[in-house]
Design an enzyme around this catalytic site. Structure first.
Site, PDB file in Angstrom:
ATOM      1  N   HIS A 100      -2.168 -46.069  22.196  1.00 40.14           N
ATOM      2  CA  HIS A 100      -2.056 -44.893  23.064  1.00 40.14           C
ATOM      3  C   HIS A 100      -1.206 -43.842  22.365  1.00 40.14           C
ATOM      4  CE1 HIS A 100       1.546 -47.171  24.131  1.00 40.14           C
ATOM      5  NE2 HIS A 100       2.040 -46.156  24.822  1.00 40.14           N
ATOM      6  N   HIS A 150       1.638 -42.189  22.939  1.00 41.68           N
ATOM      7  CA  HIS A 150       3.091 -41.991  23.003  1.00 41.68           C
ATOM      8  C   HIS A 150       3.716 -42.054  21.602  1.00 41.68           C
ATOM      9  CE1 HIS A 150       3.340 -43.161  27.552  1.00 41.68           C
ATOM     10  NE2 HIS A 150       3.026 -41.887  27.362  1.00 41.68           N
TER      11      HIS A 150
HETATM   12 FE    FE Z   1       6.047 -47.549  24.175  1.00 39.69          FE
HETATM   13 ZN    ZN Z   2       3.884 -45.920  26.034  1.00 40.85          ZN
END
Ligand code: FE
Ligand code: ZN
Length: 259
Positions: free
Chosen positions: A56, A58
């Site tokens: 993902h 982030h």
């Molecule tokens: Fe994380």
């Molecule tokens: Zn995350």
């Protein structure tokens, strides 16, 4: 024996993972949290970076992408297709359920929204890389998705994998997660047994990954939201809706409040 997975600690409690493509000096990295430790692990084993699989967007999971690409400009970067705009260096968007050959590895992408809407797990051989969606004995916060999405991602999608599937997650949060699991389900002997094993591992400075899907079924409250003891603990937070998604949301809120 499944594929060998090297664990690369990054930042304060992140894990990057390194797999050598069998019979080659090429490597696939899952979640290049930061460049330096990943580069050091590649050098230590004399490996060239062939690809990064991003779970993902982030920063603590993709922070090393661009720096590693400078050194390995031909490396591919995989991530969920809808996250193309926010995954640094992405070269290849994947779809839910897509199977692809990566060098010599067979990879299956599984869309697991909830923590973020573009979260994706990668199944390689008998190892699944779950990012911040499924943790050992816990799950990630619901930053973008709904409880229903996260319930489905964890219980139906990841929970549908074989018991023996090895689980490699994005953070070392296991000890705290088990404290919450024990508070929610004090009669669960498997939680107590796992807590002891985890304490011993951490005392030796060793990671608590991998877990297995089977162990998670026995110990992870987010795969056990319908168990009577857990249900009773969160009942007052349900406002009449006893659907699995509503139960899941209540357990997640209880975890958010837990110390
Ligand atoms: Fe994380
Ligand atoms: Zn995350």
């Amino acid at each position: 024996m499944g594929i060998a997975v090297g664990i690369v600690p990054c930042l304060s409690d992140n894990y990057s993972y390194l797999m050598r493509v069998p019979g080659t000096d090429r490597a696939v990295v899952v979640d290049a949290s930061e460049a330096a430790p990943v580069r050091a692990a590649l050098r230590e084993h004399g490996l060239t970076l062939a690809a990064i699989l991003a779970t993902h967007h982030h920063e603590d999971h993709v922070g090393g992408n661009l720096e590693l690409l400078k050194e390995f400009p031909n490396a591919q970067v995989f991530g969920f297709e809808t996250d193309a705009g926010r995954l640094p260096g992405l070269t290849r968007g994947v779809k839910d359920g897509e199977r692809f050959a990566l060098e010599g590895l067979e990879v299956k992408a599984m869309h697991i929204p909830g923590h973020t809407l573009g979260a994706v797990a990668y199944l390689v051989d008998d190892a699944v890389f779950t990012g911040d969606t499924l943790f050992v004995a816990g799950c990630g916060r619901l930053f973008e998705g709904t409880p229903a999405q996260m319930y489905d991602s964890i219980n139906t999608r990841l929970g549908g994998l074989a018991d023996a599937t090895r689980v490699y997650c994005g953070h070392e949060y296991t000890a705290k997660n088990l404290e919450f699991a024990a508070a929610l389900e004090p009669s669960n002997q498997a939680v107590r047994d796992k807590s002891e094993r985890v304490r011993a591992l951490l005392a030796r400075g060793e990671p608590t990954v991998p877990s297995t899907i089977g162990e998670e079924r026995e110990t992870n409250p987010f795969l056990r939201v319908e168990k009577p003891e857990i249900l009773a603990k969160v009942a007052e937070d349900l406002s009449g809706d006893r659907s699995t998604a509503s139960l899941f949301g209540a357990v997640r809120r209880a975890k958010d409040r837990f110390r």
